[in-house]
Design a protein around this motif. Sequence first.
Motif, PDB file in Angstrom:
ATOM      1  N   THR A  10     -11.643 162.032 -17.715  1.00 58.50           N
ATOM      2  CA  THR A  10     -11.012 163.055 -18.565  1.00 58.50           C
ATOM      3  C   THR A  10     -10.431 162.470 -19.850  1.00 58.50           C
ATOM      4  OG1 THR A  10      -9.041 162.698 -17.228  1.00 58.50           O
ATOM      5  CG2 THR A  10     -10.390 164.611 -16.674  1.00 58.50           C
ATOM      6  N   SER A  37      -4.755 163.252 -13.366  1.00 55.97           N
ATOM      7  CA  SER A  37      -3.932 164.467 -13.241  1.00 55.97           C
ATOM      8  C   SER A  37      -4.528 165.703 -13.906  1.00 55.97           C
ATOM      9  CB  SER A  37      -2.566 164.182 -13.866  1.00 55.97           C
ATOM     10  OG  SER A  37      -2.763 163.721 -15.190  1.00 55.97           O
ATOM     11  N   ASN A  38      -5.590 165.535 -14.653  1.00 62.89           N
ATOM     12  CA  ASN A  38      -6.133 166.670 -15.407  1.00 62.89           C
ATOM     13  C   ASN A  38      -7.177 167.423 -14.562  1.00 62.89           C
ATOM     14  OD1 ASN A  38      -7.170 168.414 -17.291  1.00 62.89           O
ATOM     15  ND2 ASN A  38      -7.325 166.886 -18.927  1.00 62.89           N
ATOM     16  N   GLU A 105      -7.008 145.933 -20.248  1.00 69.60           N
ATOM     17  CA  GLU A 105      -5.927 145.358 -19.443  1.00 69.60           C
ATOM     18  C   GLU A 105      -6.495 144.522 -18.291  1.00 69.60           C
ATOM     19  OE1 GLU A 105      -6.217 148.492 -20.441  1.00 69.60           O
ATOM     20  OE2 GLU A 105      -4.393 148.987 -21.576  1.00 69.60           O
TER      21      GLU A 105
HETATM   22  P1  NDP Z   1      -6.896 158.139 -22.216  1.00 74.27           P
HETATM   23  O1  NDP Z   1      -5.418 158.193 -22.094  1.00 74.27           O
HETATM   24  O2  NDP Z   1      -7.568 159.051 -23.180  1.00 74.27           O
HETATM   25  O3  NDP Z   1      -7.569 158.391 -20.757  1.00 74.27           O
HETATM   26  C1  NDP Z   1      -7.140 157.708 -19.627  1.00 74.27           C
HETATM   27  C2  NDP Z   1      -7.927 158.118 -18.402  1.00 74.27           C
HETATM   28  O4  NDP Z   1      -7.408 157.396 -17.279  1.00 74.27           O
HETATM   29  C3  NDP Z   1      -7.808 159.597 -18.040  1.00 74.27           C
HETATM   30  O5  NDP Z   1      -8.986 160.034 -17.429  1.00 74.27           O
HETATM   31  C4  NDP Z   1      -6.669 159.604 -17.026  1.00 74.27           C
HETATM   32  O6  NDP Z   1      -6.736 160.715 -16.113  1.00 74.27           O
HETATM   33  C5  NDP Z   1      -6.949 158.314 -16.279  1.00 74.27           C
HETATM   34  N1  NDP Z   1      -5.735 157.750 -15.682  1.00 74.27           N
HETATM   35  C6  NDP Z   1      -4.489 157.704 -16.206  1.00 74.27           C
HETATM   36  N2  NDP Z   1      -3.639 157.084 -15.366  1.00 74.27           N
HETATM   37  C7  NDP Z   1      -4.365 156.745 -14.284  1.00 74.27           C
HETATM   38  C8  NDP Z   1      -4.047 156.095 -13.053  1.00 74.27           C
HETATM   39  N3  NDP Z   1      -2.811 155.676 -12.775  1.00 74.27           N
HETATM   40  N4  NDP Z   1      -5.044 155.903 -12.154  1.00 74.27           N
HETATM   41  C9  NDP Z   1      -6.296 156.328 -12.409  1.00 74.27           C
HETATM   42  N5  NDP Z   1      -6.668 156.945 -13.551  1.00 74.27           N
HETATM   43  C10 NDP Z   1      -5.707 157.153 -14.471  1.00 74.27           C
HETATM   44  O7  NDP Z   1      -7.257 156.604 -22.520  1.00 74.27           O
HETATM   45  P2  NDP Z   1      -8.458 156.028 -23.405  1.00 74.27           P
HETATM   46  O8  NDP Z   1      -9.744 156.652 -23.003  1.00 74.27           O
HETATM   47  O9  NDP Z   1      -8.067 156.030 -24.826  1.00 74.27           O
HETATM   48  O10 NDP Z   1      -8.442 154.492 -22.962  1.00 74.27           O
HETATM   49  C11 NDP Z   1      -8.943 154.066 -21.709  1.00 74.27           C
HETATM   50  C12 NDP Z   1      -9.055 152.545 -21.701  1.00 74.27           C
HETATM   51  O11 NDP Z   1     -10.040 152.162 -22.653  1.00 74.27           O
HETATM   52  C13 NDP Z   1      -7.768 151.824 -22.125  1.00 74.27           C
HETATM   53  O12 NDP Z   1      -7.649 150.619 -21.415  1.00 74.27           O
HETATM   54  C14 NDP Z   1      -7.993 151.531 -23.602  1.00 74.27           C
HETATM   55  O13 NDP Z   1      -7.291 150.386 -24.046  1.00 74.27           O
HETATM   56  C15 NDP Z   1      -9.496 151.268 -23.617  1.00 74.27           C
HETATM   57  N6  NDP Z   1     -10.124 151.541 -24.908  1.00 74.27           N
HETATM   58  C16 NDP Z   1     -10.126 152.794 -25.426  1.00 74.27           C
HETATM   59  C17 NDP Z   1     -10.715 153.066 -26.646  1.00 74.27           C
HETATM   60  C18 NDP Z   1     -10.781 154.460 -27.185  1.00 74.27           C
HETATM   61  O14 NDP Z   1     -11.448 154.687 -28.194  1.00 74.27           O
HETATM   62  N7  NDP Z   1     -10.118 155.441 -26.587  1.00 74.27           N
HETATM   63  C19 NDP Z   1     -11.321 151.986 -27.446  1.00 74.27           C
HETATM   64  C20 NDP Z   1     -11.313 150.710 -26.790  1.00 74.27           C
HETATM   65  C21 NDP Z   1     -10.730 150.494 -25.566  1.00 74.27           C
HETATM   66  P3  NDP Z   1      -5.961 162.130 -16.441  1.00 74.27           P
HETATM   67  O15 NDP Z   1      -6.314 162.490 -17.843  1.00 74.27           O
HETATM   68  O16 NDP Z   1      -6.564 163.059 -15.446  1.00 74.27           O
HETATM   69  O17 NDP Z   1      -4.521 161.903 -16.224  1.00 74.27           O
END
Ligand code: NDP
Length: 364
Positions: A10, A37-38, A105
Amino acid sequence: MKRVIVLGATGSIGSSTLRLIKDHPQDLALVGATAHSNFDKLKEIATLFNIKNGIFSTKTDEDALSKVLDIDCDIVVNGISGSPGLKASIMVLEKGRDLALANKETIVMAGNLIKKLAAAKNLKILPVDSEHSAIFTLIEKIGGENVSEIILTASGGPFKNLPKEQMESVTVAQALNHPTWKMGAKITIDSASLANKGLEVIEAKWLFDVPEEKIKVIIHPQSLVHSFVRTHDGILYGQISKPDMRQPIFAALTHPNCLDSGLPILDLWETGSLEFSKPRFEDFPMLSLAYDAAKYESTSIAYNAANEVAVAAFLNEEISFTDIPRICGKVLADFHKCSCENFLRVFELDERARKLAYEGIRKC
Ligand code: NDP
Ligand code: MG
């Protein structure tokens, strides 16, 4: 055809991955997904991809990760945000799946242990972070033994030109307003403080086994060159494309092939100038601190944990933007070269750093 599982479906990375899968029905198929959570979006994904039993929430189902990873697949995208991503990466590899890794991470906290685990099982770790995807691709083409230096590009974030004295009072909304990339909240704040680039220096060190002195950062506001490597003869090689995370995700999903991505290509006639400049290290202490943190595994863990706690507090408006490096700096000072021989130890150090960061926040 590659069967794909998406963790963090999500989120920003998750959504870009799903778009790619939808647009490449011949090459890619979604077979499972998780989010936290979404629930509404999870339901939409299940409907859109017509998956009845492969979509799980890690919030309501303790075994969600284990269940989804039991589904037969060729590759797993880890798009979970923050330190919870490490446990997921460990499980992906333990279940014998190749890993397309956006969750930086994982490498910052336990790069060596994760690489060892993947090697023992003969599995691939394919970086999705755009800079590391670029470096990975360049190193594959050039040969690691020929590389003398890595240069990570950074957009500079929204405060690239902000005078130092105004940093104290920047608001959450201003910090969330990234000029070139649309990403999740945590990484967007990190881009504003340059902690994201700091994490990426650490990520590059452990991932590519290059000492931090040989990893440089340059500000490149257009975000078109995704990083450079220099070879011993002095030549720089860069990777250039539009700033679109689908590009590195596609590279990871289709590795080792180079298929038609169908993504909009960069037209150099329309591009205009590319600018490069030295970062303002003194005004962005999270970047300088990262070079200290990169020295040891324990300090890398502490940097990540303290920053995660501080950024959450900033997003809750409990501390100011400039408190983030203050808190991280104090926590780091407490972490000397501690041994880090297994994952249990990683989680112990992570927890210790968090406790110190919470104490730091209370004193703000
Ligand atoms: P978002 O906040 O947009 O999405 C995070 C996702 O992880 C959601 O699906 C969320 O679910 C899920 N999530 C949150 N907490 C938990 C948990 N405790 N256990 C399991 N799932 C969880 O993050 P991004 O997509 O921006 O980033 C994701 C990773 O990718 C990060 O490590 C970031 O550093 C890396 N990254 C991101 C980039 C980008 O362009 N966005 C670029 C390069 C690296 P829900 O929404 O249902 O709560
Ligand atoms: Mg990046």
